[in-house]
Scaffold this motif. Structure first.
Motif, PDB file in Angstrom:
ATOM      1  N   ALA A 177       0.892  -1.312   0.080  1.00  0.00           N
ATOM      2  CA  ALA A 177      -0.106   0.076   0.155  1.00  0.00           C
ATOM      3  C   ALA A 177       0.729   1.239   0.036  1.00  0.00           C
ATOM      4  O   ALA A 177       0.793   2.041  -0.678  1.00  0.00           O
ATOM      5  N   LEU A 178       1.903   1.223   0.678  1.00  0.00           N
ATOM      6  CA  LEU A 178       2.737   2.394   0.858  1.00  0.00           C
ATOM      7  C   LEU A 178       3.522   2.613  -0.619  1.00  0.00           C
ATOM      8  O   LEU A 178       3.325   3.685  -1.191  1.00  0.00           O
ATOM      9  N   ASN A 179       3.859   1.404  -1.315  1.00  0.00           N
ATOM     10  CA  ASN A 179       4.700   1.540  -2.485  1.00  0.00           C
ATOM     11  C   ASN A 179       3.560   1.974  -3.616  1.00  0.00           C
ATOM     12  O   ASN A 179       3.967   3.202  -4.427  1.00  0.00           O
ATOM     13  N   THR A 180       2.407   1.686  -3.376  1.00  0.00           N
ATOM     14  CA  THR A 180       1.417   2.370  -4.390  1.00  0.00           C
ATOM     15  C   THR A 180       1.150   3.853  -3.978  1.00  0.00           C
ATOM     16  O   THR A 180       0.993   4.689  -5.065  1.00  0.00           O
ATOM     17  N   ALA A 181       0.635   4.101  -2.775  1.00  0.00           N
ATOM     18  CA  ALA A 181       0.720   5.666  -2.361  1.00  0.00           C
ATOM     19  C   ALA A 181       1.753   6.450  -2.696  1.00  0.00           C
ATOM     20  O   ALA A 181       1.538   7.515  -3.373  1.00  0.00           O
ATOM     21  N   TRP A 182       2.914   6.053  -2.775  1.00  0.00           N
ATOM     22  CA  TRP A 182       4.376   6.824  -3.012  1.00  0.00           C
ATOM     23  C   TRP A 182       4.485   6.866  -4.435  1.00  0.00           C
ATOM     24  O   TRP A 182       5.593   7.395  -5.002  1.00  0.00           O
ATOM     25  N   GLY A 183       3.963   5.810  -5.210  1.00  0.00           N
ATOM     26  CA  GLY A 183       4.412   5.831  -6.572  1.00  0.00           C
ATOM     27  C   GLY A 183       5.764   5.058  -6.854  1.00  0.00           C
ATOM     28  O   GLY A 183       6.360   5.960  -7.619  1.00  0.00           O
ATOM     29  N   THR A 184       6.251   4.344  -6.057  1.00  0.00           N
ATOM     30  CA  THR A 184       7.651   4.166  -6.068  1.00  0.00           C
ATOM     31  C   THR A 184       8.142   3.383  -7.196  1.00  0.00           C
ATOM     32  O   THR A 184       9.372   3.152  -7.458  1.00  0.00           O
ATOM     33  N   ALA A 185       7.391   3.161  -8.300  1.00  0.00           N
ATOM     34  CA  ALA A 185       7.536   2.419  -9.508  1.00  0.00           C
ATOM     35  C   ALA A 185       8.335   3.339 -10.082  1.00  0.00           C
ATOM     36  O   ALA A 185       9.387   3.015 -11.079  1.00  0.00           O
ATOM     37  N   PHE A 186       8.185   4.817 -10.030  1.00  0.00           N
ATOM     38  CA  PHE A 186       9.046   5.739 -10.506  1.00  0.00           C
ATOM     39  C   PHE A 186      10.412   5.870  -9.894  1.00  0.00           C
ATOM     40  O   PHE A 186      10.490   6.091  -8.610  1.00  0.00           O
ATOM     41  N   TRP A 187      11.629   5.890 -10.675  1.00  0.00           N
ATOM     42  CA  TRP A 187      12.923   6.046 -10.422  1.00  0.00           C
ATOM     43  C   TRP A 187      13.209   5.085  -9.357  1.00  0.00           C
ATOM     44  O   TRP A 187      14.168   5.165  -8.432  1.00  0.00           O
ATOM     45  N   SER A 188      12.723   3.563  -9.455  1.00  0.00           N
ATOM     46  CA  SER A 188      13.356   2.539  -8.786  1.00  0.00           C
ATOM     47  C   SER A 188      13.395   2.870  -7.310  1.00  0.00           C
ATOM     48  O   SER A 188      14.416   2.348  -6.601  1.00  0.00           O
ATOM     49  N   GLN A 189      12.159   3.088  -6.907  1.00  0.00           N
ATOM     50  CA  GLN A 189      12.145   3.297  -5.277  1.00  0.00           C
ATOM     51  C   GLN A 189      11.485   2.549  -4.552  1.00  0.00           C
ATOM     52  O   GLN A 189      11.087   2.662  -3.403  1.00  0.00           O
ATOM     53  N   GLY A 190      11.184   1.092  -5.147  1.00  0.00           N
ATOM     54  CA  GLY A 190      10.155   0.196  -4.427  1.00  0.00           C
ATOM     55  C   GLY A 190      10.747  -0.059  -3.279  1.00  0.00           C
ATOM     56  O   GLY A 190      12.016  -0.821  -3.369  1.00  0.00           O
ATOM     57  N   TYR A 191      10.004  -0.235  -2.190  1.00  0.00           N
ATOM     58  CA  TYR A 191      10.667  -0.732  -0.863  1.00  0.00           C
ATOM     59  C   TYR A 191      10.373  -2.252  -0.619  1.00  0.00           C
ATOM     60  O   TYR A 191       9.130  -2.545  -0.840  1.00  0.00           O
ATOM     61  N   ASP A 192      11.477  -2.915  -0.281  1.00  0.00           N
ATOM     62  CA  ASP A 192      11.026  -4.236   0.135  1.00  0.00           C
ATOM     63  C   ASP A 192      11.143  -4.753   1.935  1.00  0.00           C
ATOM     64  O   ASP A 192      10.766  -5.545   1.965  1.00  0.00           O
ATOM     65  N   ASP A 193      11.559  -3.626   2.283  1.00  0.00           N
ATOM     66  CA  ASP A 193      11.374  -3.798   3.989  1.00  0.00           C
ATOM     67  C   ASP A 193      11.254  -2.275   4.520  1.00  0.00           C
ATOM     68  O   ASP A 193      11.702  -1.296   4.067  1.00  0.00           O
ATOM     69  N   TRP A 194      10.466  -2.324   5.695  1.00  0.00           N
ATOM     70  CA  TRP A 194      10.186  -1.197   6.211  1.00  0.00           C
ATOM     71  C   TRP A 194      11.229  -0.319   6.841  1.00  0.00           C
ATOM     72  O   TRP A 194      11.629   0.787   6.796  1.00  0.00           O
ATOM     73  N   GLU A 195      12.438  -1.176   7.001  1.00  0.00           N
ATOM     74  CA  GLU A 195      13.595  -0.764   7.661  1.00  0.00           C
ATOM     75  C   GLU A 195      14.394   0.158   6.492  1.00  0.00           C
ATOM     76  O   GLU A 195      15.186   1.025   6.705  1.00  0.00           O
ATOM     77  N   GLY A 196      14.000  -0.034   5.226  1.00  0.00           N
ATOM     78  CA  GLY A 196      14.508   0.754   4.130  1.00  0.00           C
ATOM     79  C   GLY A 196      14.094   2.115   4.044  1.00  0.00           C
ATOM     80  O   GLY A 196      14.698   3.001   3.457  1.00  0.00           O
ATOM     81  N   ILE A 197      13.126   2.322   4.659  1.00  0.00           N
ATOM     82  CA  ILE A 197      12.419   3.644   4.741  1.00  0.00           C
ATOM     83  C   ILE A 197      13.059   4.767   5.502  1.00  0.00           C
ATOM     84  O   ILE A 197      13.158   4.474   6.631  1.00  0.00           O
ATOM     85  N   LEU A 198      13.472   6.198   4.873  1.00  0.00           N
ATOM     86  CA  LEU A 198      14.012   6.762   5.673  1.00  0.00           C
ATOM     87  C   LEU A 198      13.079   8.287   5.687  1.00  0.00           C
ATOM     88  O   LEU A 198      12.378   8.522   4.667  1.00  0.00           O
ATOM     89  N   PRO A 199      13.392   9.171   6.668  1.00  0.00           N
ATOM     90  CA  PRO A 199      12.887  10.470   6.304  1.00  0.00           C
ATOM     91  C   PRO A 199      13.502  11.056   4.957  1.00  0.00           C
ATOM     92  O   PRO A 199      14.359  10.649   4.699  1.00  0.00           O
ATOM     93  N   PRO A 200      12.789  12.098   4.316  1.00  0.00           N
ATOM     94  CA  PRO A 200      13.624  12.533   3.182  1.00  0.00           C
ATOM     95  C   PRO A 200      14.779  13.399   3.240  1.00  0.00           C
ATOM     96  O   PRO A 200      14.734  14.205   3.434  1.00  0.00           O
ATOM     97  N   ARG A 201      15.833  12.642   3.643  1.00  0.00           N
ATOM     98  CA  ARG A 201      17.181  13.151   3.934  1.00  0.00           C
ATOM     99  C   ARG A 201      17.758  13.810   2.511  1.00  0.00           C
ATOM    100  O   ARG A 201      17.144  13.291   1.284  1.00  0.00           O
ATOM    101  N   HIS A 202      18.720  14.331   2.623  1.00  0.00           N
ATOM    102  CA  HIS A 202      19.537  14.900   1.434  1.00  0.00           C
ATOM    103  C   HIS A 202      19.692  13.953   0.480  1.00  0.00           C
ATOM    104  O   HIS A 202      20.355  12.752   0.699  1.00  0.00           O
ATOM    105  N   ALA A 203      19.130  14.142  -0.728  1.00  0.00           N
ATOM    106  CA  ALA A 203      19.388  12.983  -1.612  1.00  0.00           C
ATOM    107  C   ALA A 203      20.102  13.726  -2.930  1.00  0.00           C
ATOM    108  O   ALA A 203      20.233  14.945  -3.119  1.00  0.00           O
ATOM    109  N   HIS A 204      20.498  12.848  -3.915  1.00  0.00           N
ATOM    110  CA  HIS A 204      21.155  13.291  -4.974  1.00  0.00           C
ATOM    111  C   HIS A 204      20.425  14.406  -5.802  1.00  0.00           C
ATOM    112  O   HIS A 204      20.613  15.586  -6.425  1.00  0.00           O
ATOM    113  N   TYR A 205      19.191  14.169  -6.067  1.00  0.00           N
ATOM    114  CA  TYR A 205      18.011  14.761  -6.739  1.00  0.00           C
ATOM    115  C   TYR A 205      16.749  14.670  -6.196  1.00  0.00           C
ATOM    116  O   TYR A 205      16.664  13.984  -5.004  1.00  0.00           O
TER     117      TYR A 205
END
Ligand code: GLA
Length: 659
Positions: free
Chosen positions: A180-208
């Motif tokens: 449900a999170l992956n769908t809501a966040w549209g993580t198909a875009f830019w290869s952002q799909g999460y496989d584990d809750w532990e992988g999720i971060l606050p939106p920290r400084h990113a390249h783009y």
């Protein structure tokens, strides 16, 4: 639920933040003398006193506060007692570095300033609960205590590790599953799909650019995490003193707190109001702050917790208030419903970061103009107290819709224009109503709107299905709605709706196709028949049953609808210049049966009705004559007013119909 009357005992609260710990105790005696001279009946104490109260971990130094509370009580001054949790003592950061928040780059916000607390830190929360518990136990029964003030202007974001854990927990509560999170966040875009809750971060400084829905959820989470801190302390004090009201002061238009959600958890809503004295529209901004806070209180009491008697010290250049302006803006707060007019702070500091921020007693002392004006305001509020007690603003038949989710989502990277600033757009529309002398309320888009004659949406980029259905039902039920551009574009996940605007809304406003958005450059204007538009324009094809009330003129959009109407639903695809927006809106309001507070007002004069009283507030410098048909008495002067009243520079009158 305890209300403000329990705290005010029928008086308008007048006073301010008082920081006696900054002064030797001899000065306290002087303070009391001056407070009584000025009619001060309320002080807010302890906002930043944590290190004084708990100088070492677990220690308690209550002696000075005991003496202060007694002194206030002996002199008939009520105390709004603050929990000191906005500014932890240095030992906390030193011994428990995890209590310090981190910014998006991972940098620590160190002690040495204030508000350096990590909202999700278990250690911070434990210490905050302990000092709150002990304060409530010690002063809950003190006769000086009138209200609790929790923390101060909750405003810290935190991108640190404990915040990350709390964010994941919050997301699990919202979405349940990773799918449900992956769908809501549209993580198909830019290869952002999460496989584990532990992988999720606050939106920290990113390249783009960060994922916009992740950013949106982080803002939702931050507001909720801070609210958890508030609620925890609120519940502690409420357990000790169920009849003492609780508040926490808002900054108006502050992104970090969804004020609608917060206000519902406070007994009394309070706000800090700092329009710029140099701003020619400072009076309008004050009116907006008051209207917004009154609306957040939803019929309950509310207070101006802080304003400045003179300059602040956090703008590039900090101007004093010219003679009369402090009085005018104080009376404006009362006119628009406030039951308390208070300041930051009582006595101007001689040390620390705010030593050039004004106080009710300025560096010039009791002979200074600032204190002399404060005395006059205190005396006048005392005159009004009895008449305004338990009364409400009347005739506020227009609702301006406001929503933090829409703000959070619309202001992100990757949008079409960085020139569109949500608060500025809201302010432009409120200004138009203010200039038309129509008293506005604010409402959340999911609130029951049926009591309003007109609903105005300056801009709501994101609208939930519930909100859209609410609007459609409102118009179907006979209401009139006016919407500004870029509204109804995204759903609750910041997913663009089919067609670029929700279909139900397109039907409502008579839009067949929204072909393209045409944002404008900073100084660019778009021609419209009879006026010029700013900020934005849209390439719209009207549906058959709608008609273009006003077309674009010249340029790429020549002839296409700028202002569209279908029945009682209006859509403005650009932001008209101020001189055009107010007559347009005034005309729509009049058709909808909305009446101004008073007709034939000279420019710059504001009229507001509270209970049976008519407040007239003159924001200009030249003397004007205001026609007020009939016989009235001005409560400020005690004089009779027949058919007209004269107001000088920053003048005010509070009129009651003569018997
Ligand atoms: C805020 C804070 C106060 C003070 C004032 C200065 O409103 O709550 O403590 O810093 O700003 O304007």
């Amino acid at each position: 639920m305890p209300g403000l009357t329990d705290a005010t005992r029928g008086r308008i609260l007048f006073g301010g933040d008082y920081n006696p710990e900054q002064w030797p105790e001899e000065v306290w005696q002087e303070d009391v003398r001056l407070m009584k001279e000025a009619g001060v009946n309320s002080v807010t104490v302890g906002v930043f006193s944590w290190a004084e109260l708990e100088p070492t971990p677990g220690a308690r130094e209550f002696g000075w506060l005991d003496r202060l509370m007694d002194l206030m009580h002996e002199n008939g001054i009520g105390v709004v007692l603050a929990t000191p949790t906005a500014s932890p003592p240095p030992w906390m950061g030193r011994l428990h570095p995890e209590t310090l928040p981190r910014d998006e780059d991972g940098r620590i916000e160190w002690w040495g300033g204030r508000q350096h607390f990590a909202h999700s830190s278990a250690v911070y929360r434990r210490y905050a609960a302990a000092i709150t518990e002990d304060l409530a136990a010690r002063y809950g029964g003190h006769p000086a205590l009138t209200m609790w003030h929790i923390n101060n202007e909750y405003c810290t974001y935190d991108w640190g590790d404990e915040a990350a854990t709390a964010f994941r927990r919050w997301l699990q509560g919202r979405y349940g599953t990773l799918d449900a999170l992956n769908t809501a966040w549209g993580t198909a875009f830019w290869s952002q799909g999460y496989d584990d809750w532990e992988g999720i971060l606050p939106p920290r400084h990113a390249h783009y650019m960060n994922n916009p829905t992740q950013v949106l959820d982080f803002k939702r989470f931050t507001s909720d995490a801070l609210m958890e801190c508030f609620v925890a302390e609120r519940d502690i004090v409420a357990r000790h003193t169920p009849n003492i009201p609780v508040t926490s002061n808002f900054m108006p238009f502050w992104q970090g707190q969804d004020a609608w959600a917060w206000a519902g958890r406070e007994d009394v809503v309070s706000v800090d109001s700092y329009p710029d004295p140099r701003d020619p529209l400072g009076g309008q901004y004050g009116a907006l702050i008051h209207d917004m806070t009154r609306s957040q209180a939803r019929g309950g009491p509310w207070m101006v917790m802080e304003q400045a008697a003179g300059p602040v010290n956090w703008r590039g250049v900090n101007h004093p208030k010219p003679p009369g302006l402090n009085r005018l803006w104080s009376l404006q707060a009362v006119a628009r419903g406030a039951d308390a007019v208070c300041y930051f702070q009582w006595r101007q500091s001689r040390q620390g970061a705010e030593k050039f921020h004004s106080g009710m007693v300025s560096h010039a002392g009791e002979r200074g103009r600032t204190f002399q004006e404060v005395k006059r305001i205190g005396a006048e509020l005392a005159l009004l107290s009895e008449k305004v007690a338990d009364t409400r603003v009347t005739g506020a038949d227009v609702a301006v819709l406001l929503d933090w989710n829409a703000w959070w989502a619309s202001g992100q990277d990757g949008r079409l224009s960085g020139e569109v600033d949500y608060p500025a757009v809201v302010r432009a529309w409120h200004r138009a109503l203010w200039e038309a002398n129509v008293t506005a309320s604010f409402a959340h888009p999911e609130h029951d709107l049926s009591a309003y004659k007109l609903v105005v949406l300056p801009q709501l980029y994101l609208l939930t299905d519930t909100a859209i259905d609410n609007l459609v039902a409102y118009v179907r039920g006979g209401g009139t709605v006016v919407s500004g551009f870029l509204t109804g574009v995204a759903d609750q996940d910041d997913r663009v709706r089919q067609g670029g605007m929700d279909e139900r809304l397109r039907k409502l406003f008579g839009i067949r196709t929204l072909h393209e958005w045409w944002p404008l450059d900073a100084d660019e204007k778009v021609g419209v028949e009879g006026f010029r538009g700013t900020l934005w324009s849209e390439e719209i094809e009207a549906a058959d049953e709608a008609y273009a009330v006003i077309p674009y003129k010249g340029g790429e959009l020549d002839g296409l609808p700028a202002v569209l109407r279908k029945g009682r639903a209006w859509y403005l695809s650009t932001l008209p210049e101020p001189a055009a927006l107010w007559p347009l809106l005034a005309g729509i309001a009049e058709d909808a049966g909305v009446r101004p507070a008073l007709d034939h007002l000279p420019a710059g004069v504001e009229a507001v009705r509270r209970g049976e009283l008519l407040f007239l507030l003159h924001h200009g410098r030249d003397t004007v004559t205001v026609p007020v048909p009939g016989r009235h008495r001005d409560l400020l002067t005690g004089e009779d007013v027949v058919d007209a009243v004269e107001l000088g520079r920053y003048g005010a009158a509070v009129l009651e119909a003569a018997p």
